[in-house]
Write a protein that holds these residues in place. Structure first.
Motif, short mmCIF file in Angstrom:
data_model
loop_
_atom_site.label_atom_id
_atom_site.label_comp_id
_atom_site.label_asym_id
_atom_site.label_seq_id
_atom_site.Cartn_x
_atom_site.Cartn_y
_atom_site.Cartn_z
N GLY A 114 4.82 107.38 -61.17
CA GLY A 114 5.83 108.17 -61.86
C GLY A 114 6.68 107.31 -62.78
O GLY A 114 6.91 107.63 -63.94
N TRP A 126 6.76 107.33 -67.04
CA TRP A 126 7.96 107.66 -67.79
C TRP A 126 8.49 106.49 -68.59
O TRP A 126 9.10 106.68 -69.64
N TRP A 163 -1.81 119.10 -61.47
CA TRP A 163 -1.39 118.79 -62.83
C TRP A 163 -0.34 119.76 -63.36
O TRP A 163 0.47 119.39 -64.21
N ILE A 207 2.98 118.36 -62.76
CA ILE A 207 3.31 117.23 -63.64
C ILE A 207 3.65 117.73 -65.03
O ILE A 207 4.60 117.25 -65.67
N THR A 242 7.11 119.10 -65.15
CA THR A 242 8.07 117.99 -65.14
C THR A 242 8.15 117.34 -66.51
O THR A 242 9.25 117.04 -66.99
N VAL A 243 7.00 117.16 -67.15
CA VAL A 243 7.00 116.54 -68.48
C VAL A 243 7.76 117.40 -69.47
O VAL A 243 8.55 116.89 -70.27
N THR A 247 7.64 113.54 -60.77
CA THR A 247 6.26 113.14 -61.07
C THR A 247 5.66 112.45 -59.86
O THR A 247 4.48 112.65 -59.52
#
Lengths: 244, 224, 229
Positions: free
Chosen positions: B55, B59, B131, B134, B137-138, B185
């Motif tokens: 994670g 980032w 996914w 994720i 979150t992105v 993440t």
């Protein structure tokens, strides 16, 4: 704009009496606090002599928080009124706050190392202190890197508003992070297990720091306002230049 | 509403400019790719490690790339001094800022869309990873960075060492968002834990700072 | 110094405008009034403050003290910006976009429909520039496109900072005719230039700045020279 004549230097400012009074008071409190903290207060049971740095570590943080709160209020006032004095309060309080927070961040590891064997841990309070320090150092950098003028105080005031809104979110994030990843709690609660004489020492040391903070704050504000006055006087002179 | 039209026009113009000056976009993308590749040399890219610290790695790579994209937000207005043109107009500053928020967001997402698969491959991310989590979150995290980053990009355009000051202003304020995006993440990469609270925190950050950035747009998009 | 003759309601009213850069006064207590429908030349040596005055009137910079009123709107307010056009050294057009793309964007910023773009280009006789990228234009063509940008929102006050600089003879004449036409249609135009001859016979007034002070301000020049046209 009125023309002001620059007067020849006439010696120290007439209003510097306040610094004699407050300076003495601060010195007195610091000396008394030193005695109380290092000699008079009872030794803590588990941590021994190293615990005494607590009498500086905690007041430094509290003084810094007070200073940053002043910065926030001054910044909001500046955004609403665009007054020079509000900006002077803002920059002065930010600088004082960073100084005290630095003391707090340095005394933390000094305290932690001999007792718990580690320099640093992501203790909730220490983490918040570090984040706050980083934020206000960037505030001071912004002020340094923006040319002097109308713009610098405005940008800085907006940044301070961002900080204020950020702090509660930071608190929640760090607290949740700790429930997910428990960290060694090393500093304990602020008042856990303190004998009454310790409160006295703590209070005196805190008052000493607040007095010191006040002296530094006021000196800085006067310096800022003096610079404005000097600029104004120079501008008035240049305005009615030869050939008027 | 006229304000929305202005925001939309700003957005489409920014996107058009990025597409026109493709060298800049290509350079940004390549820089981001390089960061991920260097990371895979610097950190052993075993699946285990990725599950534990992936994670954070992801980032940091997104941040490196994002800072370049965010700097563009107002550097784009330097040729021909179009920034003066914007400030000269009666357009409400919040509308201009809103358009820039979205164009930064779109630009960052585009770069991340390329980086994410690359990261998955180079760092041996398990194929059982969820996914969808994720990606959400992105999206939430990128909006957080886009909004605060664009605001500080506007702020730093008035200063010396603009490109240096932008990360100095952005990173401290973005700390709670960064903690949240990394932890969320991580939840999905390690397939343990729950991301809900992190998402709520990120969403709160997004709402609060979008509102604050629009409210204080006049302060940074102003003349001296 | 002769007081300016204003024979109609003043459009632009400046009172003791002062602007400092640091402690240096670029403009010192400049006061004047301009009526609607006139073309005034702004003259003075380098460093006199011509660009600074235009910046303040356009709202690109704030005055350190003093006031600027356009009608009853303060310079820098949204209403004043809607009514002011400013032709600067830079075209304020992005070199990577076409003239039309640039102008359409500005039309949106000023709350105008897309048809305003065609009208403005027609006014400056620059229709042939529409599809060209600004970065590919010559100095004169860019100037024309920039002028179209200024005229999009049909301003009451048009400010020009050395508009004739590095233009060829033909373009200079085109610009002169355009400005005369705009003035006759009721626009107030203030143009700074190093070569007063270019505004001779055209300008209704002259303002001379020296070291930040307004040394001379005469209006009604053209009427005095009526017949020399």
């Amino acid at each position: 704009m009125e023309a002001k004549r620059l007067t020849p230097a006439t010696g120290p400012r007439p209003t510097s009496n306040w610094i004699v009074l407050w300076g003495s008071l601060t010195l007195l409190l610091l000396l008394v606090g030193l005695y109380l903290a290092l000699l008079w207060a009872p030794e803590e049971a588990t941590m021994g002599i190293y615990q005494r740095i607590f009498y500086y570590h905690v007041p430094a943080a509290i003084t810094a928080f007070v200073a940053f709160f002043i910065n926030l209020v001054a910044s909001v006032v500046y955004l609403l009124r665009r007054s020079r004095i509000a900006d002077a309060w803002a920059v002065a309080s930010a600088e004082v706050g960073v100084v005290f927070l630095t003391i707090n961040l340095i005394t933390g590891p000094i305290w932690a190392k001999p007792i718990w064997g580690i320099w640093w841990t992501w203790d909730a309070r220490l983490t918040l202190d570090l984040v706050l320090w980083v934020m206000y150092v960037s505030y001071l950098l912004l002020r340094q890197l923006t040319p002097r003028g109308e713009l610098q105080p405005r940008l800085a005031a907006a940044l301070a508003c961002f900080f204020f809104v950020d702090v509660p979110i930071n608190y929640m994030a760090i607290r949740w992070w700790h429930t997910q990843h428990p960290q060694p709690v090393i500093f304990g609660g602020p008042g856990s297990g303190l004998a009454p004489p310790m409160y006295v020492a703590l209070a005196i040391c805190w008052m000493a720091f607040m007095a010191l903070g006040y002296v530094l704050l006021r000196l800085r504000i006067e310096q800022e306002m003096d610079r404005h006055a000097l600029d104004d006087a120079q501008r008035a002179l240049l305005l009615e230049d030869v050939g008027g | 509403m006229a304000d929305f039209r202005i925001a939309w026009a700003t957005l489409t113009r920014d996107v058009r400019l990025e597409l026109r000056t493709r060298e800049s976009f290509n350079a940004m993308l390549f820089y981001a790719l390089l960061v991920v590749v260097i990371f895979s040399f610097a950190f052993e890219s075993e699946a285990e490690l990725t599950a534990r610290v992936g994670g954070g790695l992801l980032w940091v790579a997104f941040l490196f790339a994002g800072l370049v994209a965010l700097d563009r937000a107002f550097v784009r207005e330097m040729p021909g001094d179009t920034l003066t043109g914007l400030l000269l107009s009666p357009a409400p500053r919040a509308a201009l800022m809103a358009g820039k928020f979205v164009s930064s967001f779109v630009l960052m997402l585009t770069i991340e869309a390329v980086l994410l698969p690359l990261f998955a491959v180079l760092f041996n991310v398990s194929s059982e990873v969820h996914w969808g989590g994720i990606v959400l979150t992105v999206v939430l995290g990128t909006w957080a960075l886009a909004v605060t980053g664009t605001y500080f990009s506007a702020m730093s355009i008035h200063t010396r060492h603009r490109a240096l000051l932008l990360p100095l202003l952005l990173l401290p304020v973005a700390i709670p968002a960064i903690i949240s995006m990394v932890q969320a993440t991580q939840v999905f990469l390690s397939r343990s834990g729950v991301a809900n609270y992190w998402w709520k925190l990120l969403f709160g950050f997004d709402v609060v700072f979008t509102a604050l950035g629009l409210l204080l747009a006049d302060v940074v998009l102003d003349v001296d | 110094m002769q007081p300016p003759t204003v024979n109609s309601q003043p459009l632009l009213h400046c009172d003791r405008l002062t602007r400092f850069y640091g402690i240096f006064p670029a403009l010192r207590e400049v006061s004047f009034q301009l009526p609607a429908g006139c073309l005034v030349g702004l003259y003075g040596p380098n460093g006199a403050g011509k660009s600074t005055l235009l910046h303040l009137l356009a709202g690109v910079r704030r005055p350190s003290s003093g006031s600027i009123l356009l009608g009853n709107a303060r310079a820098g307010s949204a209403e004043a910006r809607q009514r002011t056009g400013y032709l600067a050294h830079d075209s304020l057009l992005h070199p990577h976009l076409t003239v039309t793309e640039n102008l359409t964007f500005y039309a949106t910023l000023y709350g105008l429909p897309a048809t305003a773009v065609g009208k403005a280009l027609a006014q400056t006789r620059g229709e042939y520039l529409a599809a060209l990228k600004v970065g590919e234009l010559s100095q004169g063509m860019r100037q024309k496109a920039a002028l179209a940008r200024c005229l999009l929102h049909t301003p009451q006050l048009l400010l020009l900072d050395e508009p004739f600089a590095s233009l060829d003879r033909a373009t200079v004449e085109e610009l002169q005719q355009a400005l005369a036409g705009l003035r006759d249609a009721g626009m107030t135009i203030l143009a700074s230039t190093h070569t007063p001859q270019l505004l001779e016979g055209l300008a209704d007034g002259a303002m001379v700045l020296e070291r930040g002070r307004l040394r001379q301000c005469e209006l009604g020049l053209r009427s005095a020279e009526a017949g020399k046209h």
